[in-house]
Design an enzyme around this catalytic site. Sequence first.
Site, short mmCIF file in Angstrom:
data_model
loop_
_atom_site.label_atom_id
_atom_site.label_comp_id
_atom_site.label_asym_id
_atom_site.label_seq_id
_atom_site.Cartn_x
_atom_site.Cartn_y
_atom_site.Cartn_z
N GLU A 1 118.73 -0.11 -16.05
CA GLU A 1 118.18 -1.36 -15.58
C GLU A 1 119.03 -2.34 -14.97
O GLU A 1 118.86 -2.86 -14.20
CB GLU A 1 117.05 -1.96 -16.66
CG GLU A 1 115.89 -1.18 -17.05
CD GLU A 1 114.86 -1.15 -15.74
OE1 GLU A 1 115.08 -2.14 -14.95
OE2 GLU A 1 114.13 -0.32 -15.61
N TYR B 1 113.10 -9.89 -17.04
CA TYR B 1 112.79 -8.60 -16.28
C TYR B 1 113.30 -7.48 -17.34
O TYR B 1 112.77 -6.68 -17.58
CB TYR B 1 113.24 -8.65 -14.82
CG TYR B 1 113.00 -6.99 -14.49
CD1 TYR B 1 111.83 -6.55 -14.08
CD2 TYR B 1 114.15 -6.38 -14.45
CE1 TYR B 1 111.87 -5.17 -13.58
CE2 TYR B 1 114.20 -5.06 -14.07
CZ TYR B 1 112.94 -4.33 -13.75
OH TYR B 1 113.06 -3.20 -13.59
N ASP C 1 109.09 -6.75 -10.66
CA ASP C 1 110.39 -7.10 -9.77
C ASP C 1 109.82 -7.32 -8.41
O ASP C 1 108.53 -7.30 -8.14
CB ASP C 1 111.08 -5.63 -9.72
CG ASP C 1 110.51 -4.55 -9.23
OD1 ASP C 1 109.48 -4.54 -8.79
OD2 ASP C 1 111.21 -3.60 -9.11
N CYS D 1 104.37 0.89 -0.55
CA CYS D 1 104.18 -0.26 -0.04
C CYS D 1 105.27 -1.03 0.08
O CYS D 1 105.65 -2.04 -0.50
CB CYS D 1 103.31 -0.94 -1.33
SG CYS D 1 102.43 -2.42 -0.70
N CYS E 1 100.70 3.08 4.43
CA CYS E 1 99.47 2.69 4.11
C CYS E 1 98.53 3.98 4.10
O CYS E 1 97.72 4.31 3.14
CB CYS E 1 98.75 1.54 4.82
SG CYS E 1 99.62 0.09 4.56
N CYS F 1 98.81 5.66 0.70
CA CYS F 1 98.54 4.87 -0.44
C CYS F 1 97.21 5.28 -1.19
O CYS F 1 96.24 5.35 -0.77
CB CYS F 1 98.76 3.60 -0.01
SG CYS F 1 98.32 2.19 -1.54
N CYS G 1 92.58 -1.93 -1.41
CA CYS G 1 93.61 -2.86 -1.14
C CYS G 1 92.93 -4.20 -0.50
O CYS G 1 92.46 -3.71 0.88
CB CYS G 1 94.66 -2.30 -0.21
SG CYS G 1 95.79 -3.58 0.26
#
Length: 294
Positions: free
Chosen positions: A38, A121, A139, A194, A201, A204, A210
């Site tokens: 991370e 975060y 994020d 995305c 798309c 997705c 959406c």
Amino acid sequence: MSGVAVDADVLLDWFSTHGRDLPWREPDCSAWGVLVSEIMLQQTPVVRVQPIWHEWMARWPVPSALAASSQGEVVRAWGKLGYPRRALRLHEAAGVIAREHGDVVPSDVDTLLALPGIGAYTARAVAAFAYGRRAPVVDTNVRRVVARAVHGAGDAGPASNTRDMNDVEALLPAEDAPAAKFSAAIMELGALICTARAPKCADCPIYDECAWQLAGRPEYAGPAKPVQKFAGTDRQVRGRLLDVLRGSEGPVEKAKLDLVWHDAGQRDRCLDSLLVDGLLEQTRDGLFALPGEH
């Protein structure tokens, strides 16, 4: 928040099939491995992080191993990941984990937040991804997915910690394990599908629900986000100065550092900032070295 929600089951099924096979997602990866990943992944792409992460985990499999190394060794091993202050903060956090937490990365958000260099975060990411806790992990990828799928906007506007956390909190499944997996899945959706430019798309899993898609994919009309440049910046100069030290076996004369950049004023300013940040040290006889290496 509008009435549109992200179908968790659909997203989790997609993630099970399409999520990347990353080493810090392996079931046997320790919480320390997750924390290291991370910190490394902040503002740095996966492809650059992966080889360095493997090197670090082989060399420093537990926090106490990293804490026992000098700051100079840690900065050297950070290589070209950029933002090298992250390496010093991770070294400092490792020392606290080794001394105060039995060499085990804490599992709850508040204790993680108390570690040096660990922000909102990272604390939530470790709780979710290492310990399977229900915690909103936000994020830029997550913010973009929420902006489009939930709010029908072309992109996320300026960050707002409270609003962004509340948005994601409302989407999370109630139970810990699916919520933690959902956090990884929505982040992965933003990273792979995305995307900021040319979102895929048609691929997705939540295309049908959406809000952005249903609204006809309106252009983003919010405030322009600053574009980060690198060439000619202090970041580039600092990186070149550090490269000289990483490539040397001991302290170097200033004359050697002077060769890396033509603008003496900018070069000296960057050298001074590296000293202030603790990434370089000056010896008694005026040479420059990585911390602890003289």
